[in-house]
Design an enzyme around this catalytic site. Sequence first.
Site, PDB file in Angstrom:
ATOM      1  N   ALA A  14       0.805  -1.216   0.000  1.00 34.68           N
ATOM      2  CA  ALA A  14       0.000   0.000   0.000  1.00 34.68           C
ATOM      3  C   ALA A  14       0.842   1.273   0.000  1.00 34.68           C
ATOM      4  CB  ALA A  14      -0.940  -0.001   1.196  1.00 34.68           C
ATOM      5  N   SER A  16       4.503   0.993  -1.283  1.00 32.89           N
ATOM      6  CA  SER A  16       5.560   0.815  -2.273  1.00 32.89           C
ATOM      7  C   SER A  16       5.411  -0.534  -2.954  1.00 32.89           C
ATOM      8  CB  SER A  16       6.942   0.920  -1.612  1.00 32.89           C
ATOM      9  OG  SER A  16       7.142  -0.147  -0.700  1.00 32.89           O
ATOM     10  N   GLY A  17       6.127  -0.681  -4.045  1.00 31.44           N
ATOM     11  CA  GLY A  17       6.108  -1.936  -4.777  1.00 31.44           C
ATOM     12  C   GLY A  17       7.491  -2.266  -5.285  1.00 31.44           C
ATOM     13  N   GLY A  82      -5.158  -6.421  -0.114  1.00 30.32           N
ATOM     14  CA  GLY A  82      -6.496  -6.944  -0.370  1.00 30.32           C
ATOM     15  C   GLY A  82      -7.571  -5.890  -0.540  1.00 30.32           C
ATOM     16  N   ASP A 242      -1.294 -10.580  -0.733  1.00 33.26           N
ATOM     17  CA  ASP A 242       0.102 -10.659  -0.309  1.00 33.26           C
ATOM     18  C   ASP A 242       0.293 -11.526   0.933  1.00 33.26           C
ATOM     19  OD1 ASP A 242      -1.072  -8.787   1.418  1.00 33.26           O
ATOM     20  OD2 ASP A 242       0.156  -7.113   0.730  1.00 33.26           O
ATOM     21  N   ASN A 301      -6.200 -10.224  12.827  1.00 36.97           N
ATOM     22  CA  ASN A 301      -5.408  -9.024  12.584  1.00 36.97           C
ATOM     23  C   ASN A 301      -5.145  -8.316  13.900  1.00 36.97           C
ATOM     24  OD1 ASN A 301      -5.109  -8.358   9.525  1.00 36.97           O
ATOM     25  ND2 ASN A 301      -7.188  -9.140   9.741  1.00 36.97           N
ATOM     26  N   GLY A 431       8.879  -8.188   7.679  1.00 33.86           N
ATOM     27  CA  GLY A 431       9.865  -7.232   8.159  1.00 33.86           C
ATOM     28  C   GLY A 431      10.095  -7.295   9.649  1.00 33.86           C
TER      29      GLY A 431
END
Length: 513
Positions: A14, A16-17, A82, A242, A301, A431
Amino acid sequence: MEQKKYFFAVDLGATSGRTIVGDITNGRLSQEEVTRFPNNLIEQGGHYYWDIHALYFEIIRGLKEVARRGLQITSIGIDTWGVDFVFIGDDGAILRNPRAYRDPITFEAMDDYLEHVVSKKEVYDITGIQFMNFNSIFQLYAMRREQNSALKNAAKILFIPDALSWMLTGEMVCEYTIASTSQLLDPRTKELDERLLQSLGLTRSKFGRMVQPGTVIGVLTDEVQRLTGLGAVPVVAVAGHDTGSAVAAVPAKDENFVYLSSGTWSLMGIETKDAIISDLSYERNFTNEGGIEGTTRFLKNICGMWLYERCRQEWKTTPLSSPEGDSHAVLQSSAMTVEPFRSLINPDDPMFAAPTSMIQAIQQYCRNTNQPVPETPAEICRCIFDSLALRYRQVFQWLMEWKKTPPTLPCLGEEPCAPEPERVFLHIIGGGSLNKYLNQFTANSTGATVLAGPQECTAIGNIMLQAKAAGLVSDIWQMRTIIADSIEMQRYEPEDKATWDEAYEKFLKITSK
């Protein structure tokens, strides 16, 4: 000599790519980043949008680069965040940049839908998905209420990875794992639910054909071949969500594991053969998202490093009397010098969702619960890490109830240790797997052996699912064996059980107020 098979992974978050190439040689995976780029949120006219054409451009740029390097790629796979989607018109054109899940239009839509259209319990009983105001079902409802012109004229609705795959191949699909984030899919039938679609004025024909991860969608169009200099390379539907690709990359050796995907959000869960939809899972707001090979990712979550990162951003723009907030290393090591468990918070309290100041929100929570107020960066950081580890324990114990496996406790004194295969391992990926302090706290708190890594789990899962589609691996367990042999995991054993047991009792009392 056999030519290497390279796989091209597109991994979009959301913010970076990046594009990555990977290959499997002698049972080991290697990967290399090709390009990295920002994913900019566009604010215009009171709404938030994603620039879908900019993302397409970056994919093309990455493909041009691999062509320039002379790499013969076997296939391409795309994973993204998502819930968001793109509207396609009758003429095959994108009708408008897609709305972003942070768009304020959904803030009131969820409650209105659940009160006036389909009840909360009914929606959960159908989908098994936890309630978040930005889920696709509530985005679509909000757009219908506003008489959104793109929705009115949409011939097809494609989720973000499916839309990008369509832009590359011309083929429209609805990949299972990304569809499961919409709160429109029934995990029992593994299809979009007709009743929920009808409640939005939609039909099943508005979406592409349902495909499972590992399905070849099509090959690059003539146009994309000309733009990139590549041939008719297949595009594979990986786990488009992802987190689905990340969980596919958990390097577990058997089913006796719990995973914690640690990043901005912390997603803790187990892999199950069937969805778990019950009054208890509804009460605890657990979710059932699609996994690979027909599995379900049963998870919760948890507000993760969002708390920490928001505080760090504030410290960067505020004059400090000490350098504690300047770097991860300095801040985290200084946090280890202050009193533990002095102040605790519930990381999932609504007041931490989007506060103007995260620092002030944490301090106010402590005032509201009659605790000492953390003042320094070190005290606030320690509060966050202690609280996250204790929240992980709470969710971990809930998962153990469903898994019906007792948590692994450290071997003490003369007590015999359980054989290794019977132990429950907590795999931390993403990460956050690099955070050695929080990893140790998590082992201490849960009583489980923590195995940390890989960090780049989403890209790895994406690549491995392409390898499976190419016939290089047979199933998820062979994938996980290759991953485990290709990375170095850090192991953390539980310590200080009595201290953490006492802290957990304090945490439960504070968070129940």
